[in-house]
Design a protein around this motif. Structure first.
Motif, short mmCIF file in Angstrom:
data_model
loop_
_atom_site.label_atom_id
_atom_site.label_comp_id
_atom_site.label_asym_id
_atom_site.label_seq_id
_atom_site.Cartn_x
_atom_site.Cartn_y
_atom_site.Cartn_z
N ALA A 53 -5.03 1.68 16.98
CA ALA A 53 -4.40 2.60 17.92
C ALA A 53 -3.05 3.02 17.36
CB ALA A 53 -4.27 1.98 19.31
N THR A 54 -3.10 3.51 16.14
CA THR A 54 -1.88 3.81 15.37
C THR A 54 -1.06 4.95 15.95
OG1 THR A 54 -1.08 4.24 13.12
CG2 THR A 54 -3.09 5.39 13.79
N GLY A 55 -1.68 5.83 16.73
CA GLY A 55 -0.94 6.99 17.24
C GLY A 55 -0.49 7.87 16.09
N THR A 56 0.81 8.11 16.01
CA THR A 56 1.35 8.92 14.92
C THR A 56 1.78 8.07 13.73
OG1 THR A 56 3.54 8.89 15.97
CG2 THR A 56 2.11 10.76 16.48
N GLY A 57 1.33 6.81 13.70
CA GLY A 57 1.46 6.02 12.49
C GLY A 57 2.69 5.14 12.35
N ASN A 58 3.35 4.82 13.43
CA ASN A 58 4.58 4.03 13.30
C ASN A 58 4.38 2.73 12.53
OD1 ASN A 58 6.15 5.87 14.62
ND2 ASN A 58 6.53 4.63 16.44
N ALA A 59 3.45 1.88 12.98
CA ALA A 59 3.26 0.59 12.33
C ALA A 59 2.62 0.76 10.96
CB ALA A 59 2.42 -0.33 13.21
N ALA A 60 1.72 1.72 10.83
CA ALA A 60 1.09 1.96 9.54
C ALA A 60 2.13 2.33 8.49
CB ALA A 60 0.05 3.08 9.67
N ILE A 61 3.05 3.21 8.86
CA ILE A 61 4.08 3.64 7.93
C ILE A 61 5.04 2.49 7.61
CG2 ILE A 61 6.13 5.14 7.76
CD1 ILE A 61 4.41 7.30 9.20
N ALA A 62 5.38 1.69 8.62
CA ALA A 62 6.25 0.55 8.38
C ALA A 62 5.61 -0.43 7.40
CB ALA A 62 6.57 -0.15 9.70
N ALA A 63 4.31 -0.66 7.54
CA ALA A 63 3.61 -1.58 6.62
C ALA A 63 3.50 -0.97 5.23
CB ALA A 63 2.23 -1.90 7.17
N ALA A 64 3.28 0.33 5.15
CA ALA A 64 3.18 0.98 3.85
C ALA A 64 4.50 0.90 3.09
CB ALA A 64 2.76 2.44 4.03
N ARG A 65 5.60 0.89 3.80
CA ARG A 65 6.90 0.76 3.15
C ARG A 65 7.05 -0.61 2.47
NH1 ARG A 65 9.75 3.29 8.09
NH2 ARG A 65 9.77 5.51 7.59
N ALA A 89 5.05 13.07 3.91
CA ALA A 89 6.44 13.47 3.70
C ALA A 89 7.25 12.37 3.02
CB ALA A 89 7.08 13.84 5.03
N GLU A 90 6.85 11.11 3.23
CA GLU A 90 7.55 9.98 2.62
C GLU A 90 6.86 9.50 1.35
OE1 GLU A 90 9.09 6.85 5.00
OE2 GLU A 90 9.02 8.02 6.84
N GLY A 91 5.76 10.14 0.98
CA GLY A 91 5.03 9.72 -0.21
C GLY A 91 4.36 8.38 -0.07
N LEU A 92 3.92 8.06 1.15
CA LEU A 92 3.28 6.77 1.42
C LEU A 92 1.77 6.94 1.53
CD1 LEU A 92 5.81 5.45 4.10
CD2 LEU A 92 5.64 4.72 1.71
N PRO A 93 0.98 6.19 0.78
CA PRO A 93 -0.47 6.38 0.76
C PRO A 93 -1.19 5.69 1.91
CG PRO A 93 0.12 4.68 -0.80
CD PRO A 93 1.43 5.19 -0.21
N VAL A 94 -1.00 6.20 3.12
CA VAL A 94 -1.67 5.64 4.29
C VAL A 94 -2.95 6.44 4.55
CG1 VAL A 94 -1.48 5.10 6.74
CG2 VAL A 94 0.54 4.96 5.28
N THR A 95 -4.04 5.73 4.83
CA THR A 95 -5.30 6.38 5.20
C THR A 95 -5.41 6.40 6.71
OG1 THR A 95 -6.39 5.58 3.19
CG2 THR A 95 -7.81 6.26 5.00
N PHE A 96 -5.60 7.59 7.27
CA PHE A 96 -5.74 7.72 8.72
C PHE A 96 -7.19 8.08 9.06
CE2 PHE A 96 -1.19 8.34 8.15
CZ PHE A 96 -0.68 7.55 9.16
N VAL A 97 -7.77 7.35 10.01
CA VAL A 97 -9.19 7.47 10.33
C VAL A 97 -9.38 7.56 11.84
CG1 VAL A 97 -11.45 6.37 10.14
CG2 VAL A 97 -9.79 6.13 8.29
N THR A 98 -10.22 8.47 12.28
CA THR A 98 -10.58 8.55 13.69
C THR A 98 -11.51 7.40 14.03
OG1 THR A 98 -10.40 10.96 13.65
CG2 THR A 98 -11.58 9.99 15.50
#
Length: 273
Positions: A53-65, A89-98
């Motif tokens: 339930a990542t939403g707009t990716g807050n935790a995903a982006i924090a982990a990718a950092r 925009a931050e150059g972070l390779p996060v995969t987003f999946v429905t």
């Protein structure tokens, strides 16, 4: 949970709710919660991480950092698009999946860590969602969650809105995930070394009215509540939100600072028996 409650219909309404307004504006404010949770989880670089339930990716982006290999899953495509743009925009390779938090499309033990920040708490079938979090985490892996508490500001916000537009009968309150007793009940013997910390995020607005206007325009549950009311009943809900912010605000400089309690949980998945 009532057997007559149509969870499929509830979920369909939830998807429309979270796609309305601009949840990204709300998520941007609470992003520090994700940074704090990822820090508490102490995720190593290279870890396979799922943000549910990542939403707009807050935790995903924090982990990718942190150098983790991150997938973010959510059932609202519009939110995932925002998350993808943020990560790019931050150059972070996060995969987003429905995907659905109650039916995660991954094998057992596929991830080293499973996260959710005020996300999975909204799944209508709490037991099934909790079981899925555990299932896709490898034995010995990390579960890290953040959920608004029942007795905190957001818990009271939901009750305030619910007095005007009641939630579906038989649906357990999302903020139950912010109760230590309930989360232990949900995770049970599937985890060990469970650590819980009560924390606060502080919302900041210039006035109580600005808070009410912001949540009315951007936060899906509040926006939809206003839409559900007849026009002559909407001012009363707005007034109650203003009073809620005024009552919880602790600012002394003329602005509004609203401490909002949430439960931070970090645990290890128990070894396979």
């Amino acid at each position: 949970m009532s057997t007559t409650l149509d969870l499929t219909a509830v979920k369909a309404r939830q998807q429309k709710t979270w796609a309305s307004g601009d949840y990204g504006a709300v998520a941007a404010r609470i992003h520090p919660m994700s940074e704090w949770l990822v820090d508490a989880a102490d995720l190593p670089a290279g870890a396979r991480v799922l943000d549910v339930a990542t939403g707009t990716g807050n935790a995903a982006i924090a982990a990718a950092r942190c150098g983790c290999l991150v997938t973010g899953v959510d059932y609202v495509p519009e939110l995932l698009e925002r998350g993808h743009a943020r990560a790019a925009a931050e150059g972070l390779p996060v995969t987003f999946v429905t995907g659905d938090a109650e039916r995660l499309a991954y094998p057992d033990g596929a991830f080293d860590a499973v996260l959710s920040v005020v996300g999975v708490m909204f799944a209508p079938d709490q037991e099934r969602a909790a079981a899925e979090l555990v299932r896709v985490c490898r034995p010995g892996g990390t579960l890290a969650l953040a959920a608004w508490t029942p007795d905190g500001f957001i818990g009271e916000l939901f009750r305030t809105v619910g007095r005007h537009v009641p939630p579906p009968a038989g649906l357990r309150a999302p903020v139950e995930w912010g109760s230590v007793e309930r989360v232990r009940e949900l995770l049970g013997g599937s985890v060990h070394d469970l650590r819980t910390t009560r924390r606060e995020f502080v919302f900041r607005f210039t006035t109580p009215e600005e808070f009410a206007d912001f949540f009315r325009a951007n936060y899906g549950p509040t926006l939809k509540a206003f839409e559900a009311l007849e026009a002559d009943r909407r001012p009363a809900l707005h007034a109650d939100l203003v009073e809620l912010a005024r009552r919880h605000g602790v600012g002394t400089d003329g602005t509004v600072r609203i401490p909002s309690a949430y439960l931070e949980l970090v645990a290890r998945r128990a070894p396979a028996s």
